[in-house]
Structures are given as C-alpha cells and as structure tokens.
Design a protein around this motif. Structure first.
Motif, PDB file in Angstrom:
ATOM      1  N   UNK A 282       1.191  -1.369  -0.209  1.00 54.87           N
ATOM      2  CA  UNK A 282      -0.212   0.339  -0.206  1.00 54.87           C
ATOM      3  C   UNK A 282       0.664   1.444  -0.282  1.00 54.87           C
ATOM      4  N   UNK A 283       2.376   1.457   0.972  1.00 59.55           N
ATOM      5  CA  UNK A 283       2.606   2.566   1.344  1.00 59.55           C
ATOM      6  C   UNK A 283       4.092   2.031   1.293  1.00 59.55           C
ATOM      7  N   UNK A 284       5.450   1.793   0.075  1.00 62.06           N
ATOM      8  CA  UNK A 284       6.245   1.800   0.351  1.00 62.06           C
ATOM      9  C   UNK A 284       6.709   3.230   1.496  1.00 62.06           C
ATOM     10  N   UNK A 285       6.891   4.124   1.053  1.00 60.43           N
ATOM     11  CA  UNK A 285       7.518   5.069   2.679  1.00 60.43           C
ATOM     12  C   UNK A 285       7.235   4.287   3.771  1.00 60.43           C
ATOM     13  N   UNK A 286       5.670   3.919   4.411  1.00 54.65           N
ATOM     14  CA  UNK A 286       5.296   3.422   5.293  1.00 54.65           C
ATOM     15  C   UNK A 286       5.787   2.054   5.753  1.00 54.65           C
ATOM     16  N   UNK A 287       5.871   1.299   5.034  1.00 54.61           N
ATOM     17  CA  UNK A 287       6.920  -0.231   4.663  1.00 54.61           C
ATOM     18  C   UNK A 287       8.211   0.634   4.646  1.00 54.61           C
ATOM     19  N   UNK A 288       9.167   1.174   4.616  1.00 53.43           N
ATOM     20  CA  UNK A 288      10.564   1.288   5.487  1.00 53.43           C
ATOM     21  C   UNK A 288      11.082   1.905   6.712  1.00 53.43           C
ATOM     22  N   UNK A 289       9.083   2.334   6.682  1.00 54.66           N
ATOM     23  CA  UNK A 289       9.064   3.593   7.758  1.00 54.66           C
ATOM     24  C   UNK A 289       9.827   1.906   9.602  1.00 54.66           C
ATOM     25  N   UNK A 290       9.123   1.185   8.424  1.00 60.73           N
ATOM     26  CA  UNK A 290       8.678   0.182  10.070  1.00 60.73           C
ATOM     27  C   UNK A 290       9.371  -1.094   9.888  1.00 60.73           C
ATOM     28  N   UNK A 291      10.694  -0.890   9.083  1.00 55.91           N
ATOM     29  CA  UNK A 291      11.499  -2.377   8.788  1.00 55.91           C
ATOM     30  C   UNK A 291      11.953  -1.870   9.429  1.00 55.91           C
ATOM     31  N   UNK A 292      13.200  -2.637  10.444  1.00 53.46           N
ATOM     32  CA  UNK A 292      13.876  -2.772  11.291  1.00 53.46           C
ATOM     33  C   UNK A 292      15.012  -3.935  11.273  1.00 53.46           C
ATOM     34  N   UNK A 293      16.138  -4.039  10.984  1.00 52.22           N
ATOM     35  CA  UNK A 293      17.061  -5.299  10.160  1.00 52.22           C
ATOM     36  C   UNK A 293      17.240  -6.077  11.610  1.00 52.22           C
ATOM     37  N   UNK A 294      16.688  -7.103  11.053  1.00 53.13           N
ATOM     38  CA  UNK A 294      16.966  -8.938  12.017  1.00 53.13           C
ATOM     39  C   UNK A 294      15.631  -9.232  11.965  1.00 53.13           C
ATOM     40  N   UNK A 295      14.633  -7.962  11.087  1.00 48.89           N
ATOM     41  CA  UNK A 295      13.521  -8.986  11.318  1.00 48.89           C
ATOM     42  C   UNK A 295      13.502 -10.123  10.000  1.00 48.89           C
ATOM     43  N   UNK A 296      12.274 -11.440  10.197  1.00 51.45           N
ATOM     44  CA  UNK A 296      12.479 -12.163   9.283  1.00 51.45           C
ATOM     45  C   UNK A 296      11.587 -11.591   8.610  1.00 51.45           C
ATOM     46  N   UNK A 297      12.029 -13.052   6.735  1.00 47.51           N
ATOM     47  CA  UNK A 297      11.175 -12.611   6.050  1.00 47.51           C
ATOM     48  C   UNK A 297       9.703 -13.016   6.149  1.00 47.51           C
ATOM     49  N   UNK A 298       9.045 -14.068   7.184  1.00 45.30           N
ATOM     50  CA  UNK A 298       7.947 -14.158   7.420  1.00 45.30           C
ATOM     51  C   UNK A 298       7.134 -12.668   7.562  1.00 45.30           C
ATOM     52  N   UNK A 299       7.621 -12.136   8.748  1.00 46.68           N
ATOM     53  CA  UNK A 299       7.199 -10.861   9.769  1.00 46.68           C
ATOM     54  C   UNK A 299       6.980 -10.126   8.324  1.00 46.68           C
ATOM     55  N   UNK A 300       7.885  -9.793   7.187  1.00 49.47           N
ATOM     56  CA  UNK A 300       7.585  -8.709   6.624  1.00 49.47           C
ATOM     57  C   UNK A 300       6.676  -8.964   5.837  1.00 49.47           C
ATOM     58  N   UNK A 301       6.732 -10.441   5.171  1.00 50.46           N
ATOM     59  CA  UNK A 301       5.260 -10.545   4.400  1.00 50.46           C
ATOM     60  C   UNK A 301       4.398 -10.448   5.390  1.00 50.46           C
ATOM     61  N   UNK A 302       4.525 -10.623   6.527  1.00 54.30           N
ATOM     62  CA  UNK A 302       2.793 -10.300   7.171  1.00 54.30           C
ATOM     63  C   UNK A 302       2.429  -8.778   7.609  1.00 54.30           C
ATOM     64  N   UNK A 303       3.734  -8.231   7.437  1.00 54.02           N
ATOM     65  CA  UNK A 303       3.600  -6.714   7.325  1.00 54.02           C
ATOM     66  C   UNK A 303       3.310  -6.362   6.013  1.00 54.02           C
ATOM     67  N   UNK A 304       3.383  -6.968   5.279  1.00 51.11           N
ATOM     68  CA  UNK A 304       2.983  -6.031   3.609  1.00 51.11           C
ATOM     69  C   UNK A 304       1.829  -6.501   3.405  1.00 51.11           C
ATOM     70  N   UNK A 305       1.635  -7.570   3.948  1.00 54.49           N
ATOM     71  CA  UNK A 305       0.433  -8.645   3.378  1.00 54.49           C
ATOM     72  C   UNK A 305       0.431  -9.268   1.635  1.00 54.49           C
ATOM     73  N   UNK A 306       1.774  -9.206   1.526  1.00 49.25           N
ATOM     74  CA  UNK A 306       1.854  -9.446  -0.030  1.00 49.25           C
ATOM     75  C   UNK A 306       3.234 -10.020   0.323  1.00 49.25           C
TER      76      UNK A 306
END
Length: 134
Positions: free
Chosen positions: A62-86
């Motif tokens: 939905x928003x790349x800027x919001x995704x970039x703000x929420x990302x933190x090093x060390x997150x798992x791929x599953x966690x990022x997929x859950x955040x983006x829902x894609x």
C-alpha cells in the motif's frame, strides 16, 4: 517368618525402578508436548500469513514509505510478508544468498530488502522523481 541374622532382607529393586521411570518420563513428556505445541502455533501463523499474502499481487504494498519506516534489521522474511500482506518480488537468483525482494506501491516507489539467512540485513527506499514539469 523368623529371620536369622545371616538372612539378607528381601530385594526392593522392582519398587524403585518404577519410580525412576516416572521421574524421567514425565518431564520428558512435558518438554515434548511444549515443543509440539510451539511447532503447531508457528505452523498455523505461517499458514495464515501466506493465505493473506496469496490474495494480493506479488510485490505490491500500500505504501512503500510506510513500509520503509517500519522495517528493522533482523526481521524475518515471514514478519515482513505479514507486514506487507504480500509476497515480495524476487530480484536475485532463485535459491541464491543473499535473497533480494522488492515491494512497490501505486506511486512506483519501492523498497528493496536484502535477506541474509532469512533475516533482514539491509533495506532501501527508492522514490521516483516527479515527472510532471512545474
């Protein structure tokens, strides 16, 4: 029955054997139960995340800027997929390390994420220049 002073007492080995078995079996069964429950919870979470991601286009957020703000090093791929829902669009070779995925929004801004060993190592936001002259 009268015992002489030289008669040994009856053996009690059978009674203690059952007690030792219970002292070992019950904690081992408890640990195994906890591990199975943890695996089931993790599997259920993973299936729910992937089910939600399957209904969206690959690499869309939905928003790349919001995704970039929420990302933190060390997150798992599953966690990022859950955040983006894609699911992210794979940018690197298949089965190559590190894995690089990209999520793009409607304004053509995108976040490129690099995963090393399944953990987020680096992420970068790209925002296109405004193409309309002022």
């Amino acid at each position: 029955m009268v015992r002489s002073p030289h008669t040994p007492p009856p053996a009690r080995g059978c009674e203690n054997g059952g007690m030792n078995f219970q002292k070992i079996f019950i904690p081992v069964a408890g640990v195994a139960t906890v591990l199975v429950m943890w695996m089931l919870l993790h599997f259920t979470r993973m299936m729910n995340v992937l089910k939600r991601a399957a209904s969206r286009p690959i690499g869309h957020v939905d928003s790349a800027v919001m995704l970039n703000a929420r990302l933190q090093p060390g997150m798992t791929l599953l966690h990022v997929i859950a955040m983006t829902r894609a699911l992210g669009k794979l940018q690197s070779e298949k089965d190559a390390q590190p894995e690089v995925f990209r999520w793009t929004d409607a304004t053509h801004s995108h976040v490129t994420c690099t995963f090393a060993g399944g953990k987020l190592a680096h992420h970068a936001l790209f925002r296109p220049a405004d193409s309309t002259p002022e």
